[in-house]
Motif scaffolding. Structure first.
Motif, PDB file in Angstrom:
ATOM      1  N   VAL A  77      -3.233   8.559  -4.576  1.00 42.49           N
ATOM      2  CA  VAL A  77      -2.492   9.399  -3.649  1.00 42.49           C
ATOM      3  C   VAL A  77      -2.501  10.832  -4.157  1.00 42.49           C
ATOM      4  O   VAL A  77      -2.268  11.086  -5.347  1.00 42.49           O
ATOM      5  CB  VAL A  77      -1.053   8.895  -3.476  1.00 42.49           C
ATOM      6  N   TYR A 105       4.234   6.191   1.365  1.00 43.93           N
ATOM      7  CA  TYR A 105       4.352   7.565   1.861  1.00 43.93           C
ATOM      8  C   TYR A 105       3.057   7.987   2.559  1.00 43.93           C
ATOM      9  O   TYR A 105       3.080   8.565   3.654  1.00 43.93           O
ATOM     10  CB  TYR A 105       4.670   8.506   0.705  1.00 43.93           C
ATOM     11  N   TYR A 143       6.454   2.495  -8.249  1.00 45.09           N
ATOM     12  CA  TYR A 143       6.251   3.924  -8.008  1.00 45.09           C
ATOM     13  C   TYR A 143       4.935   4.170  -7.266  1.00 45.09           C
ATOM     14  O   TYR A 143       4.878   4.927  -6.288  1.00 45.09           O
ATOM     15  CB  TYR A 143       6.265   4.664  -9.346  1.00 45.09           C
ATOM     16  N   TYR A 144       3.891   3.509  -7.707  1.00 43.09           N
ATOM     17  CA  TYR A 144       2.576   3.666  -7.073  1.00 43.09           C
ATOM     18  C   TYR A 144       2.589   3.120  -5.645  1.00 43.09           C
ATOM     19  O   TYR A 144       2.063   3.753  -4.720  1.00 43.09           O
ATOM     20  CB  TYR A 144       1.532   2.959  -7.928  1.00 43.09           C
ATOM     21  N   VAL A 158      10.022   7.832  -3.300  1.00 39.08           N
ATOM     22  CA  VAL A 158       9.058   8.167  -4.358  1.00 39.08           C
ATOM     23  C   VAL A 158       9.769   8.848  -5.513  1.00 39.08           C
ATOM     24  O   VAL A 158       9.525   8.537  -6.695  1.00 39.08           O
ATOM     25  CB  VAL A 158       7.930   9.055  -3.796  1.00 39.08           C
ATOM     26  N   LEU A 189       2.140  15.001  -2.438  1.00 41.45           N
ATOM     27  CA  LEU A 189       3.324  14.344  -1.888  1.00 41.45           C
ATOM     28  C   LEU A 189       4.296  15.357  -1.305  1.00 41.45           C
ATOM     29  O   LEU A 189       5.463  15.025  -1.058  1.00 41.45           O
ATOM     30  CB  LEU A 189       4.029  13.526  -2.978  1.00 41.45           C
ATOM     31  N   GLN A 191       5.119   2.870  -3.671  1.00 44.42           N
ATOM     32  CA  GLN A 191       5.906   3.744  -2.808  1.00 44.42           C
ATOM     33  C   GLN A 191       5.116   4.995  -2.424  1.00 44.42           C
ATOM     34  O   GLN A 191       5.256   5.512  -1.317  1.00 44.42           O
ATOM     35  CB  GLN A 191       7.205   4.141  -3.520  1.00 44.42           C
ATOM     36  N   GLN A 192       4.255   5.464  -3.316  1.00 39.43           N
ATOM     37  CA  GLN A 192       3.359   6.555  -2.967  1.00 39.43           C
ATOM     38  C   GLN A 192       2.411   6.137  -1.837  1.00 39.43           C
ATOM     39  O   GLN A 192       2.149   6.919  -0.904  1.00 39.43           O
ATOM     40  CB  GLN A 192       2.548   6.985  -4.191  1.00 39.43           C
ATOM     41  N   GLN A 219       9.485  10.001   0.920  1.00 33.89           N
ATOM     42  CA  GLN A 219       9.518  11.021  -0.135  1.00 33.89           C
ATOM     43  C   GLN A 219      10.692  10.798  -1.069  1.00 33.89           C
ATOM     44  O   GLN A 219      10.556  10.898  -2.300  1.00 33.89           O
ATOM     45  CB  GLN A 219       9.578  12.416   0.492  1.00 33.89           C
TER      46      GLN A 219
END
Length: 452
Positions: free
Chosen positions: A243, A428, A421-422, A376, A246, A424-425, A373
């Motif tokens: 990604v 997004y 975390y990844y 993230v 952001l 959720q990116q 966002q």
């Protein structure tokens, strides 16, 4: 009991290990980037290929409508009044010259006792409505727009499968790491005299089942991705996704008209409103009258008695006529106007409904992006906290204050936090791509502005 548990767990772990490709990490497969996947799908996807074929044929049909039409008819035998008639046939050619003009020609051929008989003829017709509305293209979307929407749909399908497979592989790898950690815990507990390992054995069974479910999900997504890509050979993929930015900022007023212009429903409602308003304006202008000019020019083998004197003097078998007609339906004009005003009001209401619904979808998409966002950022904070806990555990282990299993447990927490975390990116990126699709943008280009 313990022996049966170890045998059952070992057998299940062996089956899972055999189903996972080897060569380093458990999730190793054929690396494939999103660009490679999209290129493969656009070239080999069966549904996309059939759609392009259908579009090509539709375009050829539209072009054929503007070309001359030739019709042939053959009558090898026929009976008239109980007697056999001469054989014959005809060839008719129709040439479209425009909305108001038409040209047609015919050649009749007869074969009788006197030999071959030819009878050529041609007709040029005119019909013009002075108060008629301009013709509207029945198709709301141009062929280029239709193809672009099909490509966008395929891009979204590939991207969604790409993300789902990446998340499933990450989850499968994490579950496998958890199983290994619980097995180490169980082995350590069994070496401790008097330790009750019942809960650890239950936990191991639960984690093994979770690992099996995760592996099954990976296998299903692998098959789905192969089908979408049109991949001929059976193979496993390792999606590579990263990604990018952001920090995209979107403004509702700037996107609103773009979203409206891309919506088939809104465009159809606007066209219906324009047509209803045009009909109302025309009715008010003409008062219900219709004025039409028509004409015909005919050349062929016709009886001389039917030709005008002027044409007889010219010596050519030509017949022509021109006319002008006016007509009006005997219906109360006030009621007609009221019906047309009602149609305009209904079209305005339908347009407002479609625009409000689309505006709601736009706001929901923007809210989804803002929520993604925020998540993230939250997952990033959790990841940093997990990494700090792991660093602390490592220092404590070096000082002899904690065991290796405790350090491994902290490492698993970092593993899960990094996955969250990844993922959720990726969520997004998916929400941004959905917004761009709502705007009708070219996703095969825009997708690489957010992922690579």
């Amino acid at each position: 009991m313990k022996t049966r548990l170890r045998l059952w767990a070992g057998a299940l772990a062996l089956c899972l290990a055999l189903s996972i490709p080897q060569g380093g990490e458990a999730s190793t497969g054929q690396p494939i980037t999103l660009a490679e996947a999209l290129e493969t799908a656009l070239e080999h996807n069966t549904s996309h290929a059939l759609f392009l074929w259908e579009q090509e044929l539709a375009q050829k049909r539209e072009e054929a409508k503007r070309q001359p039409v030739v019709e042939a008819q053959v009558k090898p035998a026929q009976v008239r009044n109980g007697e056999w008639a001469d054989a014959g046939g005809s060839v008719t050619i129709t040439v479209p010259l425009g909305r108001h003009l038409g040209l047609s020609g015919a050649l009749e051929v007869g074969l009788g006792e006197s030999g071959l008989d030819l009878n050529p003829s041609g007709t040029l017709t005119l019909r013009y409505d002075f108060f008629a509305l301009s013709e509207e293209n029945s198709a709301v979307l141009a062929p280029e727009e239709t193809r672009q929407r099909q490509v966008n749909s395929l891009v979204l399908q590939v991207f969604d499968l790409f993300v789902d497979l990446r998340q499933a592989i990450d989850e499968r790898d994490y579950r496998q790491a958890v199983v290994g950690h619980v097995q180490k815990q169980l082995e350590a507990a069994q070496q401790t005299p008097g330790f009750d390992d019942l809960e650890l054995r239950r936990k191991l069974r639960s984690e093994l089942l979770s690992l099996a479910a995760a592996e099954e999900k990976v296998n299903q997504l692998q098959l789905q991705l192969q089908t979408v890509l049109g991949w001929a050979e059976v193979s496993l993929f390792e999606p590579l996704l990263e990604v990018g930015s952001l920090d995209w900022v979107f403004s509702e007023p700037e996107l609103q008209e773009e979203v409206f212009a891309a919506s088939v429903e809104v465009r159809t409602a606007r066209r219906n409103l324009e047509q209803a308003q045009a009909k109302l304006d025309l009715e008010r202008k003409t008062g219900g009258w219709q004025l039409t000019a028509s004409g015909t020019l005919y050349a062929g083998e016709v009886p001389r008695a039917e030709l005008p004197t002027l044409e007889q003097q010219a010596g050519g078998p030509v017949n022509w006529n021109i006319g002008l007609s006016a007509s009006k339906t005997l219906y109360p004009h006030k009621i007609v106007l009221e019906e047309l005003e009602l149609a305009v009001a209904k079209a305005e209401h339908e347009l407002a409904v479609q625009e409000n619904a689309l505006l709601g979808r736009l706001r929901s998409s923007l809210q989804a992006i803002r929520s993604a966002q925020n998540l993230v950022e939250s997952q990033g904070e959790l990841l940093r906290a997990a990494e700090e806990d792991l660093a602390l555990r490592q220092r404590q282990y070096a000082a002899g204050l904690v065991t290796e299993l405790q350090v491994e447990e902290a490492a698993l927490a970092v593993h899960k936090a990094r996955n969250d975390y990844y993922h959720q990116q990726l969520a997004y990126a998916r929400s941004v791509l959905a917004l761009w699709d709502l705007c009708g943008r070219r996703l095969q280009d825009m997708v690489f502005a957010i992922v690579s």
